[in-house]
Design a protein around this motif. Sequence first.
Motif: not given
Length: 132
Positions: A1-27
């Motif tokens: 299983m991949p490494q766990q992220s810092d639980p205190s880190e808060e990320v918006r869903i639009d930013k996470w989907l962009w970072a995970a490469r589901f969408f080309k841009t955040r907009s």
Amino acid sequence: MPQQSDPSEEVRIDKWLWAARFFKTRSLARDAIAGGKVQYNSQRCKPSRTIELGAIIKVPMGYDLVEIEVLQIKHQRLSAPLARQMYQETAESEQLREKNAEARRLHAFHSPKPDHRPDKKQRRQIIQFKQQ
């Protein structure tokens, strides 16, 4: 299983989907979420929704709706192999995608595409045929 992220880190869903490469841009991610195309734990959400580990997200990909589980939370866009480690597709979603792909492949045999565009004479014949 991949490494766990810092639980205190808060990320918006639009930013996470962009970072995970589901969408080309955040907009594009924001517009899809606001349009109700993305579901977070089987519910509509806003683009500002913070994402949690283990959450189930349904995201449109091409002709299919992919159901994924969040494994890592990152706010930076990574390379494709690293971004793929941020989530895991559910088994039901994989089976449904394969079933739909097979149905699309079989349907292509029943509606073949022409080799080229019709010329002027053929277009007139098509129009005449449709008007009968």
